[in-house]
Design an enzyme around this catalytic site. Structure first.
Site, PDB file in Angstrom:
ATOM      1  CB  CYS A 133      -0.888  -0.015   1.246  1.00 38.74           C
ATOM      2  SG  CYS A 133      -1.988   1.411   1.356  1.00 38.74           S
ATOM      3  CG  LEU A 134       1.028   3.905  -3.427  1.00 42.85           C
ATOM      4  CD1 LEU A 134       0.205   4.743  -4.396  1.00 42.85           C
ATOM      5  CD2 LEU A 134       2.499   3.981  -3.780  1.00 42.85           C
ATOM      6  CG  HIS A 172      -5.717  -2.276  -1.467  1.00 38.04           C
ATOM      7  ND1 HIS A 172      -4.696  -2.943  -0.831  1.00 38.04           N
ATOM      8  CD2 HIS A 172      -5.479  -0.947  -1.287  1.00 38.04           C
ATOM      9  CE1 HIS A 172      -3.879  -2.053  -0.281  1.00 38.04           C
ATOM     10  NE2 HIS A 172      -4.323  -0.825  -0.540  1.00 38.04           N
ATOM     11  CD  GLU A 173      -6.808   1.497  -4.065  1.00 35.89           C
ATOM     12  OE1 GLU A 173      -6.876   2.389  -3.195  1.00 35.89           O
ATOM     13  OE2 GLU A 173      -5.740   0.901  -4.324  1.00 35.89           O
ATOM     14  CG  HIS A 221      -7.341   2.649   1.115  1.00 34.13           C
ATOM     15  ND1 HIS A 221      -6.536   2.892   2.215  1.00 34.13           N
ATOM     16  CD2 HIS A 221      -6.528   2.081   0.198  1.00 34.13           C
ATOM     17  CE1 HIS A 221      -5.294   2.483   1.960  1.00 34.13           C
ATOM     18  NE2 HIS A 221      -5.263   1.972   0.733  1.00 34.13           N
TER      19      HIS A 221
HETATM   20 NI    NI Z   1      -3.579   1.142  -0.225  1.00 34.93          NI
END
Ligand code: NI
Length: 173
Positions: free
Chosen positions: A88-89, A130-131, A134
């Protein structure tokens, strides 16, 4: 303009994002900035809370397909699960294997306020899951057991001040 990506444990990453009620120029400008940020950081996806905006907007960039989806919802999920490496960024430097649904259907709105429905599989399905996580304050490390999570976070703490000492994770979402 490139946006700053907020890093774990920034509390903004744990907030639940608000639905977008109006797709106006402000949202379109945010989307532009998120796309630019994602491309510069060489990731597969980015969610608005990662740039400190708690609105339900995600960018997904997989295999030359760019999706910008407002108010995305996973309306269908295959029972079949697959394992894959994720990073993850917002938690740079660590990665681990996570189980996700193999296929999902995502519905939402485009920036032109039109309904969009995407049937995704494999990496694309993984990035969407994943997004959307978030937007609900959920991070990929929440999908592993407590012991594994503590290990990953210990490693993250060690790397945090010197992110360049480790090769960049392959799957930065
Ligand atoms: Ni992420």
């Amino acid at each position: 303009m490139r946006r700053e990506i907020h890093l774990y444990p920034d509390p903004v990453l744990r907030q639940r994002s608000e639905p977008i009620l109006k797709l106006d120029d402000e949202i379109r400008a945010l989307a532009d900035e998120m796309v630019e940020t994602l491309i510069l950081r060489v990731g597969y996806g980015l969610a608005a809370p990662q740039v400190s905006v708690t609105k339900r907007l995600i960018i997904v960039d997989v295999e030359d397909e760019l999706y910008i989806v407002a108010n995305p919802e996973i309306v269908k999920m295959s029972a079949e699960k697959v394992l894959g490496i994720e990073g993850c960024l917002s938690i740079p430097g660590i990665e681990t294997e996570i189980e996700r649904a193999k296929q999902v259907r995502v519905e939402g709105l485009t920036l032109q306020n039109e309904k969009i429905s995407v049937d995704a599989e494999g990496l694309l399905a993984r990035v969407f899951q994943h997004e959307v996580d978030h937007l609900n304050g959920i991070l990929f490390i929440d999908h592993v057991g407590r012991a594994k999570r503590q290990l990953l976070l210990k490693e993250y703490e060690k790397l945090k001040d010197k992110p360049k000492t480790k090769a960049r994770a392959k799957a930065l979402l």
